[in-house]
Design a protein around this motif. Structure first.
Motif, mmCIF file in Angstrom:
data_model
loop_
_atom_site.group_PDB
_atom_site.id
_atom_site.type_symbol
_atom_site.label_atom_id
_atom_site.label_comp_id
_atom_site.label_asym_id
_atom_site.label_seq_id
_atom_site.Cartn_x
_atom_site.Cartn_y
_atom_site.Cartn_z
ATOM 1 N N UNK A 97 -53.271 64.856 148.233
ATOM 2 C CA UNK A 97 -54.255 63.775 148.125
ATOM 3 C C UNK A 97 -53.984 62.917 146.892
ATOM 4 N N UNK A 98 -53.664 63.548 145.800
ATOM 5 C CA UNK A 98 -53.355 62.809 144.567
ATOM 6 C C UNK A 98 -52.163 61.877 144.794
ATOM 7 N N UNK A 99 -51.136 62.393 145.452
ATOM 8 C CA UNK A 99 -49.957 61.567 145.762
ATOM 9 C C UNK A 99 -50.323 60.420 146.687
ATOM 10 N N UNK A 100 -51.165 60.705 147.671
ATOM 11 C CA UNK A 100 -51.569 59.684 148.648
ATOM 12 C C UNK A 100 -52.344 58.556 147.958
ATOM 13 N N UNK A 101 -53.213 58.926 147.037
ATOM 14 C CA UNK A 101 -53.994 57.928 146.300
ATOM 15 C C UNK A 101 -53.072 57.067 145.440
ATOM 16 N N UNK A 102 -52.153 57.706 144.747
ATOM 17 C CA UNK A 102 -51.209 56.964 143.904
ATOM 18 C C UNK A 102 -50.344 56.027 144.737
ATOM 19 N N UNK B 166 -51.185 54.642 147.580
ATOM 20 C CA UNK B 166 -52.050 53.535 148.008
ATOM 21 C C UNK B 166 -52.210 52.510 146.888
ATOM 22 N N UNK B 167 -52.402 52.994 145.673
ATOM 23 C CA UNK B 167 -52.556 52.078 144.532
ATOM 24 C C UNK B 167 -51.273 51.294 144.272
ATOM 25 N N UNK B 168 -50.142 51.966 144.374
ATOM 26 C CA UNK B 168 -48.864 51.273 144.185
ATOM 27 C C UNK B 168 -48.630 50.238 145.280
ATOM 28 N N UNK B 169 -49.207 50.494 146.458
ATOM 29 C CA UNK B 169 -49.095 49.561 147.570
ATOM 30 C C UNK B 169 -50.092 48.418 147.505
ATOM 31 N N UNK B 170 -50.935 48.394 146.463
ATOM 32 C CA UNK B 170 -51.871 47.281 146.293
ATOM 33 C C UNK B 170 -53.316 47.601 146.623
ATOM 34 N N UNK B 171 -53.611 48.797 147.075
ATOM 35 C CA UNK B 171 -54.994 49.157 147.398
ATOM 36 C C UNK B 171 -55.801 49.219 146.112
ATOM 37 N N UNK B 172 -56.964 48.566 146.114
ATOM 38 C CA UNK B 172 -57.867 48.574 144.964
ATOM 39 C C UNK B 172 -59.119 49.334 145.364
ATOM 40 N N UNK B 173 -59.636 50.137 144.476
ATOM 41 C CA UNK B 173 -60.837 50.918 144.737
ATOM 42 C C UNK B 173 -61.980 50.388 143.886
ATOM 43 N N UNK B 174 -63.174 50.351 144.462
ATOM 44 C CA UNK B 174 -64.340 49.830 143.749
ATOM 45 C C UNK B 174 -64.756 50.731 142.601
ATOM 46 N N UNK B 175 -64.564 52.044 142.793
ATOM 47 C CA UNK B 175 -64.983 52.981 141.756
ATOM 48 C C UNK B 175 -64.216 54.295 141.919
ATOM 49 N N UNK C 227 -64.720 56.174 145.347
ATOM 50 C CA UNK C 227 -63.937 55.587 146.430
ATOM 51 C C UNK C 227 -62.470 55.981 146.315
ATOM 52 N N UNK C 228 -61.985 56.049 145.096
ATOM 53 C CA UNK C 228 -60.591 56.451 144.867
ATOM 54 C C UNK C 228 -60.379 57.887 145.328
ATOM 55 N N UNK C 229 -61.275 58.792 144.947
ATOM 56 C CA UNK C 229 -61.150 60.194 145.345
ATOM 57 C C UNK C 229 -61.280 60.389 146.855
ATOM 58 N N UNK C 230 -62.096 59.571 147.481
ATOM 59 C CA UNK C 230 -62.353 59.714 148.914
ATOM 60 C C UNK C 230 -61.300 59.041 149.790
ATOM 61 N N UNK C 231 -60.340 58.347 149.206
ATOM 62 C CA UNK C 231 -59.393 57.562 149.972
ATOM 63 C C UNK C 231 -58.692 58.337 151.094
#
Length: 151
Positions: free
Chosen positions: A91-96, A98-107, A110-114
């Motif tokens: 999950x940590x890798x998946x979140x990272x 997503x962020x590198x791909x441009x996904x922005x999280x409101x808080x 939301x980041x943890x639940x991605x």
């Protein structure tokens, strides 16, 4: 002495109501079939970190009317891996990623639940015909349901 209010089932139904036009039974059947195809993609592929364990339909879709408002689907999803350490690392890798791909999280939440929410977004696939719920939604206690996955 002061008036008090409580939320009723009718109130919840009204809150969930859409102003969108009803869809034909044929379209609803096709949309449900497409949804189940996406469930199979989630469960059989390696892309997602959560799997669909169960899906139920309820609401107007189960009626005999030629048009329905939407397709209410309750899904139960769970982690892909039984090993919690492995699940958390993935999950940590998946979140990272997503962020590198441009996904922005409101808080932070939301980041943890991605990884979980990513599955729900894919299942809905921006279809206004599909209304997603979780299987712990209180409305299911008073609704007739039909399990559509697994069949």
């Amino acid at each position: 002495g002061e008036p008090w209010y409580r939320v009723t089932l009718a109130g919840n139904s009204f809150a969930l109501a859409s102003a969108a036009r009803p869809i034909s039974r044929t379209t609803a059947d096709r949309k449900l079939s497409e949804f189940l195809d996406r469930v199979n993609i989630v469960n059989k592929g390696d892309k997602y970190l959560y799997r669909v364990h169960r899906a139920l339909v309820f609401g107007s879709y189960l009626s005999e009317t030629p048009k329905v408002n939407d397709i209410d689907v309750a899904v139960e999803i769970g982690p892909r891996y039984n090993d919690m350490k492995l699940q958390e690392d993935c999950e940590r890798e998946r979140i990272e990623k997503a962020e590198k791909g441009g996904r922005r999280f409101r808080n932070f939440v939301d980041r943890l639940a991605w990884p979980h929410d990513e599955v729900l977004l894919f299942l809905k696939s921006r279809s206004r015909a599909i209304s997603l719920h979780t299987t712990d939604d209180d409305i299911l206690e008073t609704s007739v349901t039909r399990q559509v996955y697994p069949v």
